[in-house]
Enzyme design. Sequence first.
Site, PDB file in Angstrom:
ATOM      1  N   TYR A   1       5.055   3.541  -5.694  1.00  0.00           N
ATOM      2  CA  TYR A   1       5.413   2.928  -6.935  1.00  0.00           C
ATOM      3  C   TYR A   1       6.995   2.565  -7.172  1.00  0.00           C
ATOM      4  O   TYR A   1       7.686   3.494  -7.748  1.00  0.00           O
ATOM      5  CB  TYR A   1       5.100   3.832  -8.388  1.00  0.00           C
ATOM      6  CG  TYR A   1       3.600   3.960  -8.422  1.00  0.00           C
ATOM      7  CD1 TYR A   1       2.416   2.949  -7.973  1.00  0.00           C
ATOM      8  CD2 TYR A   1       3.148   4.798  -9.386  1.00  0.00           C
ATOM      9  CE1 TYR A   1       1.281   3.388  -8.135  1.00  0.00           C
ATOM     10  CE2 TYR A   1       1.632   4.977  -9.490  1.00  0.00           C
ATOM     11  CZ  TYR A   1       0.633   4.116  -8.952  1.00  0.00           C
ATOM     12  OH  TYR A   1      -0.549   4.370  -8.879  1.00  0.00           O
TER      13      TYR A   1
HETATM   14  C1  LIG Z   1      -2.315  -3.551  -9.288  1.00  0.00           C
HETATM   15  C2  LIG Z   1      -2.081  -2.485  -8.230  1.00  0.00           C
HETATM   16  C3  LIG Z   1      -2.618  -1.342  -8.249  1.00  0.00           C
HETATM   17  C4  LIG Z   1      -2.407  -0.346  -7.404  1.00  0.00           C
HETATM   18  N1  LIG Z   1      -3.258   0.635  -7.255  1.00  0.00           N
HETATM   19  C5  LIG Z   1      -2.981   2.158  -6.735  1.00  0.00           C
HETATM   20  C6  LIG Z   1      -3.713   3.016  -6.281  1.00  0.00           C
HETATM   21  O1  LIG Z   1      -4.873   3.057  -7.112  1.00  0.00           O
HETATM   22  N2  LIG Z   1      -3.406   4.117  -5.583  1.00  0.00           N
HETATM   23  C7  LIG Z   1      -2.047   4.083  -5.133  1.00  0.00           C
HETATM   24  O2  LIG Z   1      -1.858   4.964  -4.524  1.00  0.00           O
HETATM   25  N3  LIG Z   1      -1.227   2.865  -5.334  1.00  0.00           N
HETATM   26  C8  LIG Z   1      -1.693   1.822  -5.963  1.00  0.00           C
HETATM   27  N4  LIG Z   1      -0.628   0.696  -6.036  1.00  0.00           N
HETATM   28  C9  LIG Z   1       0.405   0.927  -5.461  1.00  0.00           C
HETATM   29  C10 LIG Z   1       0.177   0.381  -3.786  1.00  0.00           C
HETATM   30  O3  LIG Z   1      -0.258   1.315  -3.216  1.00  0.00           O
HETATM   31  C11 LIG Z   1       1.672  -0.075  -3.306  1.00  0.00           C
HETATM   32  O4  LIG Z   1       2.162  -1.034  -4.036  1.00  0.00           O
HETATM   33  C12 LIG Z   1       1.422  -0.387  -1.695  1.00  0.00           C
HETATM   34  O5  LIG Z   1       2.709  -0.251  -1.199  1.00  0.00           O
HETATM   35  C13 LIG Z   1       1.000  -1.688  -1.704  1.00  0.00           C
HETATM   36  O6  LIG Z   1       0.852  -2.133  -0.438  1.00  0.00           O
HETATM   37  P1  LIG Z   1       0.825  -3.743   0.142  1.00  0.00           P
HETATM   38  O7  LIG Z   1       0.685  -3.782   1.536  1.00  0.00           O
HETATM   39  O8  LIG Z   1      -0.136  -4.352  -0.791  1.00  0.00           O
HETATM   40  O9  LIG Z   1       2.154  -4.120  -0.414  1.00  0.00           O
HETATM   41  P2  LIG Z   1       3.580  -4.919   0.409  1.00  0.00           P
HETATM   42  O10 LIG Z   1       4.227  -5.267  -0.999  1.00  0.00           O
HETATM   43  O11 LIG Z   1       3.185  -5.885   1.208  1.00  0.00           O
HETATM   44  O12 LIG Z   1       4.229  -3.467   0.996  1.00  0.00           O
HETATM   45  C14 LIG Z   1       4.641  -2.450   0.253  1.00  0.00           C
HETATM   46  C15 LIG Z   1       5.720  -1.844   1.085  1.00  0.00           C
HETATM   47  O13 LIG Z   1       5.172  -1.359   2.272  1.00  0.00           O
HETATM   48  C16 LIG Z   1       5.944  -1.954   3.383  1.00  0.00           C
HETATM   49  N5  LIG Z   1       5.015  -2.538   4.481  1.00  0.00           N
HETATM   50  C17 LIG Z   1       3.789  -3.223   4.019  1.00  0.00           C
HETATM   51  N6  LIG Z   1       3.278  -3.713   5.239  1.00  0.00           N
HETATM   52  C18 LIG Z   1       3.804  -3.024   6.264  1.00  0.00           C
HETATM   53  C19 LIG Z   1       3.603  -3.053   7.780  1.00  0.00           C
HETATM   54  N7  LIG Z   1       2.902  -3.444   8.290  1.00  0.00           N
HETATM   55  N8  LIG Z   1       4.551  -2.136   8.721  1.00  0.00           N
HETATM   56  C20 LIG Z   1       5.729  -1.695   7.732  1.00  0.00           C
HETATM   57  N9  LIG Z   1       6.139  -1.777   6.555  1.00  0.00           N
HETATM   58  C21 LIG Z   1       5.067  -2.209   5.724  1.00  0.00           C
HETATM   59  C22 LIG Z   1       6.606  -3.251   2.511  1.00  0.00           C
HETATM   60  O14 LIG Z   1       7.804  -3.808   3.381  1.00  0.00           O
HETATM   61  C23 LIG Z   1       6.740  -2.477   1.397  1.00  0.00           C
HETATM   62  O15 LIG Z   1       8.132  -1.712   1.327  1.00  0.00           O
HETATM   63  C24 LIG Z   1      -1.302  -0.344  -6.725  1.00  0.00           C
HETATM   64  C25 LIG Z   1      -0.383  -1.589  -6.817  1.00  0.00           C
HETATM   65  C26 LIG Z   1      -0.765  -2.460  -7.611  1.00  0.00           C
HETATM   66  C27 LIG Z   1       0.201  -3.711  -7.902  1.00  0.00           C
END
Ligand SMILES: Cc1cc2nc3c(=O)[nH]c(=O)nc-3n(C[C@H](O)[C@H](O)[C@H](O)COP(=O)(O)OP(=O)(O)OC[C@H]3O[C@@H](n4cnc5c(N)ncnc54)[C@H](O)[C@@H]3O)c2cc1C
Length: 535
Positions: free
Chosen positions: A473
């Site tokens: 978060y």
């Molecule tokens: C609607 C919503 C619901 C959520 N529900 C939950 C929940 O139930 N439980 C929970 O724990 N969290 C929850 N989250 C938070 C979520 O776990 C984080 O936002 C998570 O980082 C998202 O991962 P992403 O790959 O979708 O996001 P991205 O924005 O793509 O990545 C998030 C971060 O990780 C890095 N990253 C992504 N991919 C890689 C990669 N391949 N290699 C290295 N770094 C990388 C990015 O650079 C960035 O810093 C929720 C978020 C939202 C918006």
Amino acid sequence: MMKKLQISFAFLLSISCAIAFASDQQENAFLSCLLSSEDTTISSIIYTPKNSSFLSVLDFYIQNSQFLTPETPKPKVILTPVKESQIQKAILCGKTSGLQIRIRSGGHDFAGSSYISEVPFFVLDMFNFKSVSVDPESRTAWVGAGATLGEMYYSIYKKNSSLGFPAGYWPTVAAGGHITGGGYGALTRQYGIAADHVIDARVIDVNGRILDRASMGEDLFWAIRGGVGANFVVILSYKLTLVDVPENVTVFSVTRTLEQNAIQLVYKWQHVAPTLPINLTISLQFTSTISNQTGKATINAIFISVYRGGVDELLSVVGEYFPELNLKREDCTEMLWIQYFPFHIGRPIDNIEEFLTSRVPPSKPYFTAKADFAKDPIPEKGLEEILYKLSEVPSLIGQMEWTIFGGGIMEEIPESEIPFPHRGNLFIMFEVVYWYENDTSAVIQNRTNWLRELHDVIGQYVPNNPRAAYANYRDLDLGVNNVEGETSIEQARTWGAPYFKNNFDRLVQVKTQVDPDNFFKNEQSFPPLPAYSSY
Ligand SMILES: Cc1cc2nc3c(=O)[nH]c(=O)nc-3n(C[C@H](O)[C@H](O)[C@H](O)COP(=O)(O)OP(=O)(O)OC[C@H]3O[C@@H](n4cnc5c(N)ncnc54)[C@H](O)[C@@H]3O)c2cc1C
Ligand SMILES: *[C@@H]1O[C@H](CO)[C@@H](O)[C@H](O)[C@H]1NC(C)=O
Ligand SMILES: *[C@@H]1O[C@H](CO)[C@@H](O)[C@H](O)[C@H]1NC(C)=O
Ligand SMILES: *[C@@H]1O[C@H](CO)[C@@H](O)[C@H](O)[C@H]1NC(C)=O
Ligand SMILES: *[C@@H]1O[C@H](CO)[C@@H](O)[C@H](O)[C@H]1NC(C)=O
Ligand SMILES: *[C@@H]1O[C@H](CO)[C@@H](O)[C@H](O)[C@H]1NC(C)=O
Ligand SMILES: *[C@@H]1O[C@H](CO)[C@@H](O)[C@H](O)[C@H]1NC(C)=O
Ligand SMILES: *[C@@H]1O[C@H](CO)[C@@H](O)[C@H](O)[C@H]1NC(C)=O
């Protein structure tokens, strides 16, 4: 005075022209480096603002609508690699050109850090790396960084409907960001967080080497399980251990307002939830609302629950532990375990394949959010203050979710096991405020301020040394690195200690080992130790 202003304006203009010129040079150098690849297909993964689909590619995985504006800084280039060699090339060309890298998997980063930067940058968009390969015999799965949680859950279910994985609820959140930042959900008290279940990973480091657990070594392998991969490497995929979940579960969702004793019930929940059988999870969702009895602002406290068993047992367990909830048989529904995900977020459960595998998110709200961890039960007076504060904003605009951590495996895992340190807590709190497209900037400012005030109220009732936060978060109010130049370890500690507590210093050491020149840089990345002499 006037003259001084003019001079400084001219000066600024020349600086910004110089920066624009430099960034054009960086972009050109980056592109010609990419195109020098032997890979003749590479141009099909390169998008610049000149490509007509540039914005639609960028926007598709922007999951917080506040960043879907023309003012949001845009990348110079988006790359959508389909093979590993293209990522290797992207890292190499990023280094030689000086364009900063941002890595995106699902795009749910609260601050948009996977696709926004104040300095010239490119986005490495990982959505094509989405393979999920489940081995039900060994109860493991290899999951690509770009696979969504929904795709992962559905693939596991298809292989064996009695296997699951302990991670979050939102179907379009991707493995890439989620697992490397922690990842909690309904199974956390029983099984821990997603990052606890990573047993191997494939990554590409700053030198373009493809590494697995054995070749990356235990320090880096430790760091990417909760320390946010983007600070160290590009994550390609994870190998995960799966857990037992019955095919069928029983769920309920019971709402109580302040007028219906919500405060006393929430107070009781804090004492009961950690003592419940490990296969019963009762979470709390709170929303601001208007009472249909009094017409005044109130709170809906929603007790939302999944029992990994049948309805008769559930009724008897809740009757024994939490009779005040007054749970009735008609409140309960039996469903597939995987249907709990849409149920938990208030969506229809009937077309479960579509819900889990669609890459269109259930919604793309405008929001800003924060996290807290409660170590001890909050006294009734504190609950009153918090919930009255929550009721200050219009219906549905202010929300919280409290998820139980206490009374299970989270208390047994040492804080230093992986970078995610928030172990001996009773529950995690998610605090969020929403707005709409048509809201004015004054309203948005008001909402953002209100969330900070809510956070201050909660701050009286949670540990403050340091006040903990959750890396998944991302909250830039905690502090950020300097945009230009170096950032000191002590400055980085302002955001690093809340996310990682005592694991921060080890994360800095790993950073220093694997990325001493700080290529993998963002507003909350670990600064490498200065004057590092490699050995
Ligand atoms: C609607 C919503 C619901 C959520 N529900 C939950 C929940 O139930 N439980 C929970 O724990 N969290 C929850 N989250 C938070 C979520 O776990 C984080 O936002 C998570 O980082 C998202 O991962 P992403 O790959 O979708 O996001 P991205 O924005 O793509 O990545 C998030 C971060 O990780 C890095 N990253 C992504 N991919 C890689 C990669 N391949 N290699 C290295 N770094 C990388 C990015 O650079 C960035 O810093 C929720 C978020 C939202 C918006
Ligand atoms: C973007 O435009 C360039 C130049 O026209 C072209 O070479 C490239 O293939 C386009 N990218 C995509 C993904 O179509
Ligand atoms: C599915 O997984 C469960 C739980 O581990 C196991 O008991 C069962 O034998 C598995 N079924 C098959 C068909 O492999
Ligand atoms: C789950 O419920 C369905 C529908 O009631 C039923 O057909 C199935 O046999 C149940 N599965 C198990 C393992 O009991
Ligand atoms: C408010 O109205 C809804 C829908 O009519 C009803 O289900 C609910 O019980 C009412 N709540 C209260 C507090 O009366
Ligand atoms: C749930 O766990 C309790 C003990 O914690 C156990 O007695 C019960 O049998 C379990 N129920 C199911 C359906 O697994
Ligand atoms: C603003 O948009 C929201 C959601 O779309 C809508 O409910 C509300 O009525 C709109 N407000 C105004 C003033 O148009
Ligand atoms: C937000 O606006 C409301 C209504 O105008 C006002 O009462 C409140 O004090 C404002 N809150 C903040 C935090 O600015």
